[in-house]
Write a protein that holds these residues in place. Structure first.
Motif, PDB file in Angstrom:
ATOM      1  N   ILE A  96       0.829  -1.206   0.000  1.00 41.64           N
ATOM      2  CA  ILE A  96       0.000   0.000   0.000  1.00 41.64           C
ATOM      3  C   ILE A  96       0.863   1.255   0.000  1.00 41.64           C
ATOM      4  N   GLU A  97       1.926   1.287   0.801  1.00 40.67           N
ATOM      5  CA  GLU A  97       2.763   2.490   0.817  1.00 40.67           C
ATOM      6  C   GLU A  97       3.439   2.699  -0.536  1.00 40.67           C
ATOM      7  N   LEU A  98       3.774   1.615  -1.227  1.00 33.38           N
ATOM      8  CA  LEU A  98       4.347   1.752  -2.571  1.00 33.38           C
ATOM      9  C   LEU A  98       3.294   2.214  -3.571  1.00 33.38           C
ATOM     10  N   ASN A  99       2.043   1.793  -3.406  1.00 35.68           N
ATOM     11  CA  ASN A  99       0.983   2.288  -4.282  1.00 35.68           C
ATOM     12  C   ASN A  99       0.834   3.801  -4.153  1.00 35.68           C
ATOM     13  N   MET A 114      -4.114   4.134   5.252  1.00 28.70           N
ATOM     14  CA  MET A 114      -3.620   2.768   5.046  1.00 28.70           C
ATOM     15  C   MET A 114      -4.738   1.755   5.289  1.00 28.70           C
ATOM     16  N   ARG A 115      -5.502   1.956   6.345  1.00 25.22           N
ATOM     17  CA  ARG A 115      -6.588   1.028   6.660  1.00 25.22           C
ATOM     18  C   ARG A 115      -7.681   1.054   5.603  1.00 25.22           C
ATOM     19  N   ALA A 116      -7.960   2.237   5.074  1.00 17.43           N
ATOM     20  CA  ALA A 116      -8.991   2.340   4.045  1.00 17.43           C
ATOM     21  C   ALA A 116      -8.620   1.522   2.816  1.00 17.43           C
ATOM     22  N   HIS A 117      -7.362   1.559   2.430  1.00 20.44           N
ATOM     23  CA  HIS A 117      -6.940   0.788   1.255  1.00 20.44           C
ATOM     24  C   HIS A 117      -6.832  -0.703   1.579  1.00 20.44           C
ATOM     25  N   SER A 118      -6.510  -1.023   2.803  1.00 21.75           N
ATOM     26  CA  SER A 118      -6.515  -2.421   3.206  1.00 21.75           C
ATOM     27  C   SER A 118      -7.925  -3.000   3.127  1.00 21.75           C
ATOM     28  N   THR A 119      -8.912  -2.189   3.502  1.00 23.17           N
ATOM     29  CA  THR A 119     -10.309  -2.619   3.414  1.00 23.17           C
ATOM     30  C   THR A 119     -10.724  -2.838   1.963  1.00 23.17           C
ATOM     31  N   ILE A 120     -10.275  -1.974   1.070  1.00 18.50           N
ATOM     32  CA  ILE A 120     -10.575  -2.165  -0.359  1.00 18.50           C
ATOM     33  C   ILE A 120     -10.011  -3.492  -0.845  1.00 18.50           C
ATOM     34  N   LEU A 121      -8.792  -3.801  -0.446  1.00 16.47           N
ATOM     35  CA  LEU A 121      -8.188  -5.075  -0.850  1.00 16.47           C
ATOM     36  C   LEU A 121      -8.997  -6.246  -0.318  1.00 16.47           C
ATOM     37  N   ASP A 122      -9.428  -6.168   0.931  1.00 13.91           N
ATOM     38  CA  ASP A 122     -10.197  -7.256   1.528  1.00 13.91           C
ATOM     39  C   ASP A 122     -11.537  -7.466   0.838  1.00 13.91           C
ATOM     40  N   ASN A 123     -12.212  -6.366   0.546  1.00 16.12           N
ATOM     41  CA  ASN A 123     -13.593  -6.463   0.075  1.00 16.12           C
ATOM     42  C   ASN A 123     -13.738  -6.494  -1.438  1.00 16.12           C
ATOM     43  N   GLN A 124     -12.770  -5.882  -2.161  1.00 15.26           N
ATOM     44  CA  GLN A 124     -12.950  -5.745  -3.611  1.00 15.26           C
ATOM     45  C   GLN A 124     -11.795  -6.300  -4.435  1.00 15.26           C
ATOM     46  N   GLY A 125     -10.631  -6.467  -3.835  1.00 18.51           N
ATOM     47  CA  GLY A 125      -9.532  -7.082  -4.550  1.00 18.51           C
ATOM     48  C   GLY A 125      -8.518  -6.117  -5.136  1.00 18.51           C
ATOM     49  N   PHE A 126      -7.525  -6.695  -5.799  1.00 21.63           N
ATOM     50  CA  PHE A 126      -6.366  -5.956  -6.300  1.00 21.63           C
ATOM     51  C   PHE A 126      -6.743  -4.895  -7.324  1.00 21.63           C
ATOM     52  N   ALA A 128      -9.518  -3.266  -7.845  1.00 22.87           N
ATOM     53  CA  ALA A 128     -10.216  -2.141  -7.226  1.00 22.87           C
ATOM     54  C   ALA A 128      -9.256  -1.266  -6.424  1.00 22.87           C
ATOM     55  N   GLU A 129      -8.266  -1.869  -5.790  1.00 21.39           N
ATOM     56  CA  GLU A 129      -7.262  -1.099  -5.061  1.00 21.39           C
ATOM     57  C   GLU A 129      -6.491  -0.182  -6.016  1.00 21.39           C
ATOM     58  N   ILE A 130      -6.100  -0.697  -7.169  1.00 17.17           N
ATOM     59  CA  ILE A 130      -5.403   0.127  -8.155  1.00 17.17           C
ATOM     60  C   ILE A 130      -6.306   1.259  -8.634  1.00 17.17           C
ATOM     61  N   ASP A 131      -7.555   0.944  -8.955  1.00 12.32           N
ATOM     62  CA  ASP A 131      -8.488   1.968  -9.438  1.00 12.32           C
ATOM     63  C   ASP A 131      -8.739   3.058  -8.400  1.00 12.32           C
ATOM     64  N   SER A 132      -8.670   2.706  -7.120  1.00 11.21           N
ATOM     65  CA  SER A 132      -8.976   3.681  -6.075  1.00 11.21           C
ATOM     66  C   SER A 132      -7.987   4.849  -6.077  1.00 11.21           C
ATOM     67  N   TYR A 133      -6.779   4.621  -6.532  1.00 13.77           N
ATOM     68  CA  TYR A 133      -5.797   5.704  -6.668  1.00 13.77           C
ATOM     69  C   TYR A 133      -5.995   6.450  -7.988  1.00 13.77           C
ATOM     70  N   ILE A 134      -6.064   5.702  -9.079  1.00 11.68           N
ATOM     71  CA  ILE A 134      -6.049   6.303 -10.407  1.00 11.68           C
ATOM     72  C   ILE A 134      -7.358   7.026 -10.718  1.00 11.68           C
ATOM     73  N   ASP A 135      -8.455   6.604 -10.116  1.00 12.58           N
ATOM     74  CA  ASP A 135      -9.746   7.267 -10.320  1.00 12.58           C
ATOM     75  C   ASP A 135     -10.060   8.296  -9.234  1.00 12.58           C
ATOM     76  N   SER A 136      -9.127   8.549  -8.351  1.00  9.38           N
ATOM     77  CA  SER A 136      -9.383   9.460  -7.231  1.00  9.38           C
ATOM     78  C   SER A 136      -9.390  10.917  -7.692  1.00  9.38           C
ATOM     79  N   ASP A 137     -10.053  11.769  -6.903  1.00 10.09           N
ATOM     80  CA  ASP A 137     -10.037  13.209  -7.182  1.00 10.09           C
ATOM     81  C   ASP A 137      -8.608  13.751  -7.111  1.00 10.09           C
ATOM     82  N   GLU A 138      -7.825  13.219  -6.191  1.00  4.63           N
ATOM     83  CA  GLU A 138      -6.445  13.685  -6.044  1.00  4.63           C
ATOM     84  C   GLU A 138      -5.640  13.425  -7.305  1.00  4.63           C
ATOM     85  N   TYR A 139      -5.741  12.218  -7.843  1.00  6.46           N
ATOM     86  CA  TYR A 139      -5.027  11.897  -9.085  1.00  6.46           C
ATOM     87  C   TYR A 139      -5.489  12.818 -10.204  1.00  6.46           C
ATOM     88  N   ASN A 140      -6.798  13.002 -10.305  1.00  6.57           N
ATOM     89  CA  ASN A 140      -7.357  13.820 -11.375  1.00  6.57           C
ATOM     90  C   ASN A 140      -6.871  15.257 -11.291  1.00  6.57           C
TER      91      ASN A 140
END
Length: 271
Positions: A96-99, A114-126, A128-140
């Motif tokens: 997660i820190e490398l992501n 960190m916990r929020a992204h760990s939850t994404i991994l648990d509930n939605q998988g790899f 979705a974890e990648i998309d959570s960064y690239i589709d974020s408002d911050e990235y945009n």
């Protein structure tokens, strides 16, 4: 923040004067190749990529203009190459820190992130974890569709925690090193869990810029500062050297003040 010390001494010279890499609509194939190399370097943590490891179809799509830089970043991030290097072979919090470093150009701010992204991994998988960064408002807001992600954490930005500046140095191990070669152990677990900042070591010396949020309460630090004489013909010749004795609680404020006044901090040591 990097102007408080020279970029060369801090080891971030390759990034201090570099403009973001952007692919403009209608760019030539040679420009697209520069972007492709920049994406591999950033997303794969400066690791060497063999010709056989490159993802040929997305590269062709980027060169033809059928996908954006953002979508090419997504394809590299979801590739087996990235997954095998930085997910399957790494402990979760290291991954997660490398992501954060690879996709948003900064270190995680706190344990909640960190916990929020760990939850994404648990509930939605790899994926979705990648998309959570690239589709974020911050990235945009920072990179949009056409800019290659870059290390933003080496400079201060509005609404960003200054603790991120110190933590990125724990993730960044020099331009000649790669994340693949730097090991699998998390570098930020203790700081994030304890909500403290990391010390910054200057070059290969033992001189350290202390972390600026957490630890050291009641400690005083001696700042040595070189201040230019000001505008005018003799400004390059006349400089004044000063020292400040600053309590820990005021250290961050004082460093910002010196920076605004054009001073250069030459050392920070415990008093």
């Amino acid at each position: 923040m990097a102007s408080l010390m020279t970029a060369q001494r801090l080891g971030i010279e390759p990034f201090s004067d570099s403009a973001p890499v952007e692919l403009y609509p209608g760019s030539a194939s040679a420009d697209a190749e520069v972007v492709i190399q920049a994406v591999y370097r950033q997303i794969l943590g400066n690791a060497y990529v063999m010709e056989s490891e490159r993802i040929a179809v997305p590269e062709s799509q980027l060169k033809s203009g059928s996908i954006s830089v953002r979508e090419f970043v997504r394809q590299v991030a979801k590739s087996e190459l990235y997954r095998s290097r930085f997910f399957e072979n790494c402990p979760r919090y290291r991954a997660i820190e490398l992501n954060f470093k690879h996709f948003l150009g900064r270190a995680p701010n706190d344990l909640e992130e960190m916990r929020a992204h760990s939850t994404i991994l648990d509930n939605q998988g790899f994926d979705a974890e990648i998309d959570s960064y690239i589709d974020s408002d911050e990235y945009n807001q920072c990179f949009g569709e056409n800019v290659v992600p870059y290390y933003r954490g080496f400079s201060t930005e509005g609404n960003e925690k200054m603790v991120g500046f110190t933590r990125l140095f724990q993730l960044y191990r020099g331009y000649a090193n790669s994340d693949k070669a730097c090991g699998k152990q998390s570098r930020l677990n203790r700081e994030v869990i304890q909500n403290t900042a990391s010390p910054i070591y200057i070059g290969s010396t033992s001189q350290v810029i202390p972390g600026i949020s957490g630890g050291g309460r009641g400690q005083f630090y001696r700042l040595s500062v070189v201040q230019a004489a000001g505008a005018g013909r003799m400004a390059r010749i006349r400089k004044s050297s000063m020292e400040y004795l600053v309590p820990y609680e005021q250290l961050s404020w004082k460093l910002q003040q010196i920076n605004k006044q054009g001073g250069k901090v030459t050392s920070i040591i415990p008093a």
